[in-house]
Enzyme design. Structure first.
Site, PDB file in Angstrom:
ATOM      1  N   HIS A 115     -25.753  59.186  87.570  1.00 52.34           N
ATOM      2  CA  HIS A 115     -25.276  58.587  86.491  1.00 52.34           C
ATOM      3  C   HIS A 115     -25.689  59.282  85.474  1.00 52.34           C
ATOM      4  CE1 HIS A 115     -25.293  55.579  83.515  1.00 52.34           C
ATOM      5  NE2 HIS A 115     -24.725  54.602  84.022  1.00 52.34           N
TER       6      HIS A 115
ATOM      7  N   GLU B  47     -16.967  57.535  84.447  1.00 56.10           N
ATOM      8  CA  GLU B  47     -17.880  57.071  83.294  1.00 56.10           C
ATOM      9  C   GLU B  47     -18.211  57.856  82.174  1.00 56.10           C
ATOM     10  OE1 GLU B  47     -19.950  53.383  85.553  1.00 56.10           O
ATOM     11  OE2 GLU B  47     -21.274  55.203  84.898  1.00 56.10           O
TER      12      GLU B  47
HETATM   13  P1  PGA Z   1     -22.206  49.488  80.623  1.00 57.45           P
HETATM   14  O1  PGA Z   1     -22.572  50.442  81.828  1.00 57.45           O
HETATM   15  O2  PGA Z   1     -21.358  48.462  81.278  1.00 57.45           O
HETATM   16  O3  PGA Z   1     -23.430  48.351  80.044  1.00 57.45           O
HETATM   17  O4  PGA Z   1     -21.605  50.098  79.808  1.00 57.45           O
HETATM   18  C1  PGA Z   1     -22.021  50.943  82.401  1.00 57.45           C
HETATM   19  C2  PGA Z   1     -22.698  51.998  83.284  1.00 57.45           C
HETATM   20  O5  PGA Z   1     -23.661  52.494  82.916  1.00 57.45           O
HETATM   21  O6  PGA Z   1     -22.249  52.219  84.562  1.00 57.45           O
END
Ligand code: PGA
Length: 246
Positions: free
Chosen positions: A96, A166
């Site tokens: 992540h 992401e």
């Molecule tokens: P968020 O986080 O939906 O709060 O933007 C997404 C993530 O970090 O996977």
């Protein structure tokens, strides 16, 4: 299969996680749409409680937010893949952007962890994403393909791996929700490059019920990985319903 899941990040006590799991368990039986696979990734302290509360035959997969590449040993502060699995995790989130930014996670450590997860029968959920500067320079697709290739490099039998695209600029309170048109090219590039080596490509970053259908409609998106909008059970249930309608 449409994957819809959330990481609690560093929120929720054990009791709060248990309450979430109990509400989800009670709501989901009668209403889980066909073809939708939910997952919940609590903090490590609550993996066991969430897995036990959901029950062994729950359709909801439980995950860990991180785990180490070594099977055990002198790695203070870490948990291993076998320990995560022992607690009830069946998915492990890796790479992540918050871990890459704050905890020195690199493509190399992500790859070691993917290998370890596969060795222990956990589904690796590998996050890739470019920062705002790379996006502005038009480098998104190349960046995420390089990250994905690095995560899978030299590994056999990666067919259970889930990728989550992401974009860093779209994540969290400071993020700007991405337009579907902005994610189309990186998703297509990921599918072209590694689509035949993974189980799916999810999208994450400021996903919410008001943009979920449009994001799921982007060709090549197999699901959504959600933070804030699914930290209440009602939010996750709304997203499961949207996924079921598509
Ligand atoms: P968020 O986080 O939906 O709060 O933007 C997404 C993530 O970090 O996977």
């Amino acid at each position: 299969m449409r994957w819809i899941g959330t990481s609690f990040k560093m929120t929720k006590t054990i009791a709060e996680s248990a309450a979430y799991a109990a509400r989800l368990r009670d709501a989901i039986g009668p209403r889980l749409p066909a073809g939708v696979r939910p997952f919940v990734i609590p903090p490590a302290t609550a993996i066991e409680t969430v897995a036990r509360t959901l029950g062994a035959d729950s359709p909801v997969l439980v995950g860990a937010q991180n785990a180490h590449w070594a099977d055990g040993g002198a790695w203070t502060g870490e948990i291993s893949m076998p320990q995560a699995a022992d607690a009830g995790a069946r998915i492990v989130e890796l790479g992540h952007s918050e871990r890459r930014a704050h905890f020195a996670e690199t493509d190399a450590t992500v790859r070691l962890k993917v290998a370890a997860a596969l060795r222990h029968g956990l589904i690796p959920l590998v996050c890739v994403g470019e920062d705002a500067g790379t996006f502005a320079a038009g480098g998104s697709a190349d960046h995420v393909v390089a990250q994905a290739r690095a995560a899978l490099d030299g590994l056999a039998d990666t067919g259970s791996v889930l990728l989550a695209y992401e974009p860093v600029w779209a994540i969290g309170d400071a993020g700007r929700p991405a337009e579907p048109a902005e994610i189309a090219a990186p998703v297509a590039a990921l599918r072209d490059a590694v689509g035949d080596r993974v189980a799916g490509v999810l999208y994450g970053g400021s996903v919410a019920p008001d943009n979920a259908a449009a994001l799921l409609g982007v060709p090549g998106v197999d699901g959504l990985f959600v933070g804030r909008a699914a930290w209440r059970v009602s939010g996750l249930l709304a997203l499961l319903d949207i996924a079921g309608e598509r």
